[in-house]
Design a protein around this motif. Structure first.
Motif, mmCIF file in Angstrom:
data_model
loop_
_atom_site.group_PDB
_atom_site.id
_atom_site.type_symbol
_atom_site.label_atom_id
_atom_site.label_comp_id
_atom_site.label_asym_id
_atom_site.label_seq_id
_atom_site.Cartn_x
_atom_site.Cartn_y
_atom_site.Cartn_z
ATOM 1 N N THR A 73 0.802 -1.217 0.000
ATOM 2 C CA THR A 73 0.000 0.000 0.000
ATOM 3 C C THR A 73 0.837 1.270 0.000
ATOM 4 O OG1 THR A 73 -0.137 -0.062 2.401
ATOM 5 C CG2 THR A 73 -1.934 -1.074 1.199
ATOM 6 N N LEU A 91 3.051 2.271 -2.222
ATOM 7 C CA LEU A 91 3.303 2.849 -3.545
ATOM 8 C C LEU A 91 1.978 3.209 -4.194
ATOM 9 C CD1 LEU A 91 6.000 0.326 -4.756
ATOM 10 C CD2 LEU A 91 6.358 2.677 -4.029
ATOM 11 N N ASN A 92 1.973 4.335 -4.906
ATOM 12 C CA ASN A 92 0.756 4.752 -5.590
ATOM 13 C C ASN A 92 0.503 3.816 -6.776
ATOM 14 O OD1 ASN A 92 -1.274 6.028 -7.018
ATOM 15 N ND2 ASN A 92 -0.553 8.057 -6.460
ATOM 16 N N PRO A 93 -0.655 3.120 -6.792
ATOM 17 C CA PRO A 93 -0.901 2.093 -7.810
ATOM 18 C C PRO A 93 -1.026 2.634 -9.223
ATOM 19 C CG PRO A 93 -2.872 2.468 -6.499
ATOM 20 C CD PRO A 93 -1.760 3.220 -5.835
ATOM 21 N N LEU A 94 -1.277 3.926 -9.379
ATOM 22 C CA LEU A 94 -1.568 4.446 -10.712
ATOM 23 C C LEU A 94 -0.362 5.062 -11.411
ATOM 24 C CD1 LEU A 94 -5.073 6.063 -10.182
ATOM 25 C CD2 LEU A 94 -4.474 3.720 -10.686
ATOM 26 N N PHE A 95 0.798 5.072 -10.745
ATOM 27 C CA PHE A 95 1.996 5.615 -11.385
ATOM 28 C C PHE A 95 3.044 4.517 -11.489
ATOM 29 C CE2 PHE A 95 -0.102 9.300 -9.593
ATOM 30 C CZ PHE A 95 -0.015 10.207 -10.623
ATOM 31 N N GLU A 145 8.167 6.615 -12.572
ATOM 32 C CA GLU A 145 7.611 7.958 -12.372
ATOM 33 C C GLU A 145 7.756 8.399 -10.922
ATOM 34 O OE1 GLU A 145 4.073 8.038 -15.767
ATOM 35 O OE2 GLU A 145 3.650 7.279 -13.777
ATOM 36 N N GLN A 146 7.513 7.454 -10.013
ATOM 37 C CA GLN A 146 7.587 7.822 -8.602
ATOM 38 C C GLN A 146 9.023 8.097 -8.171
ATOM 39 O OE1 GLN A 146 4.763 5.735 -5.998
ATOM 40 N NE2 GLN A 146 3.927 4.694 -7.768
ATOM 41 N N TYR A 158 4.266 -0.904 -13.332
ATOM 42 C CA TYR A 158 3.444 -0.399 -12.232
ATOM 43 C C TYR A 158 3.656 -1.261 -10.979
ATOM 44 C CZ TYR A 158 1.071 2.601 -15.510
ATOM 45 O OH TYR A 158 0.792 3.580 -16.428
ATOM 46 N N HIS A 179 1.783 -2.945 -9.109
ATOM 47 C CA HIS A 179 1.116 -4.243 -8.977
ATOM 48 C C HIS A 179 1.850 -5.341 -9.734
ATOM 49 C CE1 HIS A 179 -0.577 -2.993 -12.858
ATOM 50 N NE2 HIS A 179 -0.747 -4.268 -13.091
#
Lengths: 563, 323
Positions: A102, A104-108, A112-113, A152, A154
């Motif tokens: 949880t 890491l931002n799942p949409l980037f 990118e992060q 990503y 996931h």
């Protein structure tokens, strides 16, 4: 000795509440030298995470630093404004959280992060940032970093994600890293790798690491210095070897004795006796009204024969084109009357799937499950209802396995009413009796789950499982979400149930010392297959399968602990 | 992905067939179109002849099947009232409704998201609380009442804006637009607000609660721990995650905007498809009613499909890996 990179002096954190000031952290002091790993240990609510949050300036309001000082490389940082604190976060002090799934931002994409963080702290072009990011991924041993850069979160496994999180914490060469339970959510083998990585990086980059954990094994393996906290205060602090080998404070002694030992089998788990908060479990009272355990015809209560479970991995328009993932592959074992049978393995090994198939939560794709000689896979609806009454389950997470909108009384009574075992009035009496027996307060029945601690919730789960007076109990990682001290209480309750009520149990865990203490026989699973099945003693003394040997070797060695 | 789309298309067709059948079975309760089509001085023979001529003597499954046969070829029949091709009437009326819907949807989405984000970030602020309280009015007042109130205030009392019609329109050949004249633009304001207000408040409340949920997530905490600014966290990390569930609702609400335009168009006498439909019901103009209901069903089904595909674009976890 080098100067400390971080000094915490008499730190006190206050939270104003309606009942007055609450101090989750009180008068805490410790130093951190470059390249040093300092463990901060204690049970949940001891204030160890709160201290870390105070250091990085992430206390959730209304919590605030009331007294004390925090010095970073000779600069006082506790009284800085929000913007100055933000400038330090990530640049000077990195952070690693508990759950890599949880954080890491799942949409980037991972890249990118990373680039975002690097460009924020270092003034570099996006190409340079990209190069740096790939180098970091490579440094934390992620294979094919250039390719993984564009993926990503996931698409990474739990251990790999925690490596990415570590890379993110390292983006701008911080001098301090606060690691809050960095390996609690990981498997033993992955845990060992991640801890090794943290050790390596600390030495190589001279980063001071504050390692917050409740796991004594992690402390013993990883840290040089340790600070033991209890109820917001430091009870003891010093060299790890000294603290673990010759603890001075009574709480530390008690905490260390509660750590399950991998080598010796004890009759009961020693409990943390400090603080006097023990609640009595009244097993004798419970046993008096319990039906005499019936012996099964063959002496084997449960026989699992060649069971298989497949999940659809990729679905297609035409069912026969679907591709499948075999989660459980022709697994067979028997569980004798009154036995505690253990299943161990990493996550994804299929051990929970086996449990769910036995509990009829999943259908069986192949093979048979016999309960007291009757084939459960061939039963009609009525037979299944009878079968379910005999089998109850205790789940891992006491926070999500109880419906938050139901009172405790309704939760415990549900199986009774649903299966039509008792009329409402009798069910009510049974529920109150059970709650009393598992050691909950008199008025617990009308409260809601959120009013209880993790350990108390697990007691509620046990009361629910006992409501139908089952013969067979499935415990799926019943204590992995709990502190050592609470774990000992819950495991002792389970031992009592087995001993006094003659319950037969399937006990699933990835914690080998616990399995050693709880189980009579143990099966080792990997990738859906049962590799080895042995008496517990034999398995731990002379493991046959190479995988079992590997698992055992990864067990935290608590050599410093007194026997 | 292809499997998914093919399967969804199949389901969509089924939904359309059922929706059409339900609509058709209701037409017999609306009244007898022949009463309206022939004047007072009709003979029984005339009535019977017209009934056979229109195919109304046949049972409704047969009517429905014949209608579908024609409809897939793009032939929706003649309006009983106007005696013109239904498709022609629709094309003539559609721009009015579509312009109204587009403007009010834009208003609802932009303002809804902006206010939702604002009220989520300034959760306990005075202005945020004020907006939240005011939004209750938007959610609870029915569209027609809002329309009437707006007309009363801005047209009757203040006299700033017209109370009905589209104003002057410019004909672009196949499309007549009200967006190019001042009176056309003025005429759009009140009906778009009336139509979009409910959707706007709904989107705002939804965005707010989703955003609050997202802001509690670990990755937001971790983003803070990485030292990112509040601005980056709120608008880059949080907003994108907020949009995943919000997109579904927005999609469905766009459908609702066109469907509910009936009420707004009636209140403002807007010469669009909704008004056409209401008049068709009064006259029992079955071809127009059938075509309108089919159009609305097709639209809802399409929007749903688009939303599902959009999901995959926003959320990489739903993209099927092509390994």
């Amino acid at each position: 000795m080098t100067d400390p990179v971080l000094s915490i002096r008499n730190l006190t954190v206050e939270i104003p509440t309606r009942r007055g000031l609450f101090r989750p952290v009180e008068n805490v002091s410790y130093d951190l030298r470059p390249g040093e790993i300092r463990g901060v240990v204690g049970e949940s609510g001891a204030g160890k995470s709160m201290t870390g949050n105070a250091v990085i300036g992430l206390l959730d309001p209304p919590a605030h630093i009331a007294e004390g000082e925090i010095w970073l490389k000779g600069r006082r940082i506790d009284h800085l404004g929000a913007e100055d604190k933000r400038a330090i976060r990530g640049k000077e002090i990195g952070m690693i959280f508990q759950d890599p799934l949880t954080s890491l931002n799942p949409l980037f994409t991972v890249g990118e992060q990373l680039v975002e963080t690097i460009q924020l702290h270092l003034k570099v072009s996006s190409d340079e940032a990209r190069e740096r990011a790939i180098a970091l991924l490579d440094r934390v041993s992620i294979p094919n970093p250039a390719e993984r850069f564009n993926q990503y979160p996931h698409q990474f496994s739990g251990g790999m994600r925690q490596r990415v999180v570590i890379a993110l914490a390292l983006c701008s060469d911080p001098s301090v890293i606060v690691a809050d339970e960095p390996t609690t959510a990981l498997d033993v083998s992955i845990q060992a790798q991640v801890l090794d990585l943290i050790k390596e990086l600390a030495a190589e980059r001279q980063v001071g690491v504050i390692l917050v954990t409740h796991d004594m094994g992690v402390i013993a393996d990883t840290t040089e210095e340790v600070t033991v906290m209890y109820a917001g205060k430091v009870v003891e602090s010093g060299k790890t070897d000294r603290i673990l080998g010759a603890p001075e404070h009574e709480y530390t002694r008690s905490l260390i004795s509660a750590v399950p030992r991998p080598h010796v089998k004890l009759k009961r788990f020693p409990q943390v006796s400090y603080g006097g908060r023990e609640t009595e479990f009244k097993i004798e009272d419970l046993a008096r009204n319990w039906p005499k355990p019936e012996a099964s015809s063959s002496g084997k209560l449960l026989e699992v024969k060649e069971i298989t479970k497949q999940f659809v991995a990729k679905s297609s328009i035409i069912p026969s084109w679907n591709s499948y993932l075999t989660a459980v592959d022709h697994v067979s074992f028997d569980i004798r009357d009154g036995e505690v049978f253990g299943l161990v393995g990493e996550s994804g090994s299929g051990k929970s799937t086996v449990a769910r198939m036995i509990a009829t939560l999943y259908g069986v794709d192949g093979g048979r499950i016999l309960f007291d000689g009757e084939d459960m896979t061939a039963m009609d609806a009525e037979g299944i209802a009878r079968y379910r009454r005999q089998i109850q389950m205790i789940f891992q997470d006491p926070f999500s396995s109880l419906n938050p909108r139901m009172t405790v009384a309704d939760i415990v009574a549900e199986p009774l009413l649903h299966l039509g075992i008792l009329p409402k009035a009798d069910a009510k009496l049974r529920v109150r009796e059970l709650l009393d027996r598992v050691g909950l307060a008199k008025d617990a029945w009308r409260k809601y789950p959120h009013e209880f601690s993790g350990g108390q919730r697990q007691r509620i789960s046990i009361a629910r499982a006992l409501a139908t007076q089952p013969r067979f109990l499935i415990c799926d990682e019943p204590t992995s979400a709990l502190d050592v001290s609470i774990q000992a209480q819950i495991l002792n309750i389970l031992k009592d149930l087995q001993e006094h009520l003659g319950l037969t149990m399937l006990f699933i865990s990835h914690d080998l010392p616990v399995v050693r203490q709880m189980c009579d026989r143990v099966g080792v699973m990997k990738q859906g297959q049962l590799l080895e099945l042995q008496e517990t003693q034999a398995l731990f003394d002379a493991p046959q399968h190479p995988y079992t040997r590997e698992l055992l070797s990864l067990m935290p060695r608590l050599e410093q602990l007194p026997g | 992905m292809l499997t998914f789309i093919v399967r969804r298309l199949g389901q969509s067709l089924l939904v359309l067939l059922v929706a059409g059948a339900v609509a058709f079975s209701m037409f017999r309760f609306v009244g007898d179109p022949i009463d309206n089509m022939l004047g007072q001085e009709r003979t029984l023979e005339d009535v019977e002849r017209l009934r056979v001529q229109l195919g109304l003597d046949q049972p409704f499954p047969v009517q429905y099947f014949k209608y579908l046969q024609e409809a897939v070829q793009g032939n929706f029949g003649l309006s009983y009232r106007q005696g013109r091709e239904v498709s022609e009437i629709f094309l003539e009326r559609a721009p009015a409704t579509l312009e109204l819907a587009a403007i009010s949807a834009t208003f609802a989405v932009l303002l809804g998201i902006a206010l939702g984000v604002y009220t989520a970030i300034r959760r306990d602020g005075f202005v945020a609380n004020l907006i939240m309280s005011a939004s209750l009015i938007g959610v609870s007042l029915p569209t027609f009442l809002i329309g009437i109130l707006l007309i009363y205030l801005f047209s009757v009392e203040l006299g700033w804006l017209p109370s009905f019609g589209r104003g002057d329109v410019v004909n672009l050949g196949w499309w007549n637009t009200g967006l190019l004249t001042e009176s056309g633009l003025k005429a759009l304001i009140l009906p778009s607000i009336a139509l979009g207000l409910y959707q706007m408040t709904l989107i705002m409340r939804l965005v707010r609660s989703e955003m609050l949920e997202v802001l509690r997530q670990d990755y937001i905490r971790f983003a803070r721990a990485r030292g990112l600014s509040e601005r980056t966290i709120n608008f880059r990390h949080a907003l994108k995650n907020t949009m995943v569930p919000v997109v579904t609702i927005i999609g469905l609400q766009l459908g609702a905007i066109i469907a509910f335009a009936i009420i707004t168009e009636t209140v403002f006498q807007w010469p669009g498809l909704g008004l056409l439909f209401i008049n068709a019901i009064q006259f029992v103009d079955i071809p127009v009613m059938a075509a309108y209901l089919m159009m609305i069903s097709v639209m809802f089904v399409l929007i749903n499909l688009i939303v599902d595909i959009l999901y995959a674009f926003i959320d990489p976890r739903l993209r099927v890996s092509s390994k």
